[in-house]
Write an enzyme that holds these catalytic residues in place. Structure first.
Site, PDB file in Angstrom:
ATOM      1  N   LYS A 128      65.727  14.942  32.403  1.00  0.00           N
ATOM      2  CA  LYS A 128      65.985  13.503  32.308  1.00  0.00           C
ATOM      3  C   LYS A 128      64.785  12.810  31.687  1.00  0.00           C
ATOM      4  O   LYS A 128      63.693  13.383  31.578  1.00  0.00           O
ATOM      5  CB  LYS A 128      66.283  12.899  33.679  1.00  0.00           C
ATOM      6  CG  LYS A 128      65.135  12.990  34.674  1.00  0.00           C
ATOM      7  CD  LYS A 128      65.535  12.339  35.997  1.00  0.00           C
ATOM      8  CE  LYS A 128      64.402  12.391  37.019  1.00  0.00           C
ATOM      9  NZ  LYS A 128      64.789  11.740  38.302  1.00  0.00           N
TER      10      LYS A 128
ATOM     11  N   ARG B 290      63.945  23.259  30.320  1.00  0.00           N
ATOM     12  CA  ARG B 290      64.697  22.370  29.436  1.00  0.00           C
ATOM     13  C   ARG B 290      64.573  20.946  29.967  1.00  0.00           C
ATOM     14  O   ARG B 290      64.224  20.734  31.136  1.00  0.00           O
ATOM     15  CB  ARG B 290      66.166  22.774  29.371  1.00  0.00           C
ATOM     16  CG  ARG B 290      66.852  22.758  30.719  1.00  0.00           C
ATOM     17  CD  ARG B 290      68.298  23.220  30.636  1.00  0.00           C
ATOM     18  NE  ARG B 290      68.936  23.215  31.950  1.00  0.00           N
ATOM     19  CZ  ARG B 290      69.465  22.141  32.515  1.00  0.00           C
ATOM     20  NH1 ARG B 290      69.440  20.964  31.877  1.00  0.00           N
ATOM     21  NH2 ARG B 290      70.023  22.208  33.709  1.00  0.00           N
TER      22      ARG B 290
ATOM     23  N   HIS C 198      50.918  39.395  23.258  1.00  0.00           N
ATOM     24  CA  HIS C 198      50.749  40.795  22.838  1.00  0.00           C
ATOM     25  C   HIS C 198      51.984  41.250  22.071  1.00  0.00           C
ATOM     26  O   HIS C 198      53.050  40.621  22.166  1.00  0.00           O
ATOM     27  CB  HIS C 198      50.528  41.695  24.063  1.00  0.00           C
ATOM     28  CG  HIS C 198      49.354  41.318  24.889  1.00  0.00           C
ATOM     29  ND1 HIS C 198      48.060  41.585  24.515  1.00  0.00           N
ATOM     30  CD2 HIS C 198      49.267  40.646  26.069  1.00  0.00           C
ATOM     31  CE1 HIS C 198      47.232  41.123  25.430  1.00  0.00           C
ATOM     32  NE2 HIS C 198      47.935  40.537  26.383  1.00  0.00           N
TER      33      HIS C 198
END
Length: 203
Positions: A183, A180, A115
């Site tokens: 490994k 993020r 939105h």
């Protein structure tokens, strides 16, 4: 253009439009029917027939645990051995492509709808959709959120509680808010397939 045409074209659309809302109502009907079947101890085969009727496409051995919710159903394209654990929500106002051997943990949200940031557009009931794509052999932990437009590669593990805002490459573990890379992960399926090919070459 109608509001549904705008939606399908990836443009801003009015999510209060009757046609757009009709898709959601159809999805609510599906989820209610599925829960009714589950409460009545319907077999997985019986549930699969219903899922195949409402999903855009679906592979073999698909399981949706109680509490599953979606925004359309027809925009969900799931591969073989797809498992959605308890209370998974897929807001598929735009397509959600799910590969083979994907497991989704409980209370996870996959959303294709966004939105406006500023209040004027929100007061005008504007939404905009972006496709989500999930590769093969993906394990999504509990309470994960996957945002619109994200593509997740093959052989990915998403840690519980992660919020995925960007594309994810193959063969890795991701986690955090925003998520993020933590490994790399070995893809032992590729090694298995390679060994089989080598064995075939020796025959």
């Amino acid at each position: 253009m109608t509001e549904e045409e705008k939606l399908d074209a990836g443009l801003y659309y009015d999510f209060w439009d009757a046609g757009v809302n009709g898709r959601k109502l159809n999805a609510i009907k599906f989820c209610r029917e599925l829960r009714r079947m589950q409460d009545a101890d319907a077999t997985e085969e019986e549930q699969a027939v219903l899922i195949g009727k409402y999903f855009g496409s679906v592979g073999r051995d698909v399981c949706l645990c109680p509490g599953f919710m979606c925004d359309s159903g027809k925009n969900i394209h799931a591969g073989d051995q797809f498992l959605a654990n308890y209370h998974v929500t897929i807001l598929d106002i735009m397509p959600v492509h799910i590969g083979d051997y994907v497991m989704i943990g409980p209370n996870t949200l996959i959303t294709t709808v966004n939105h406006p940031i500023t209040p004027k557009g929100r007061r005008e009931h504007l939404g905009i959709g972006k496709t989500v794509t999930i590769g093969n052999d993906v394990w999504i932990g509990g309470n994960v959120t996957i945002l619109p437009g994200v593509t997740i590669g093959n052989n990915v593990v998403i840690a519980a509680g992660a919020v995925v805002t960007k594309d994810v490459p193959d063969n890795c573990v991701i986690g955090g808010v925003p998520a993020r890379k933590l490994k790399d992960v070995e893809n032992d399926i590729l090694e298995t397939n390679k060994e089989k090919d080598e064995d075939n070459d020796r025959i």
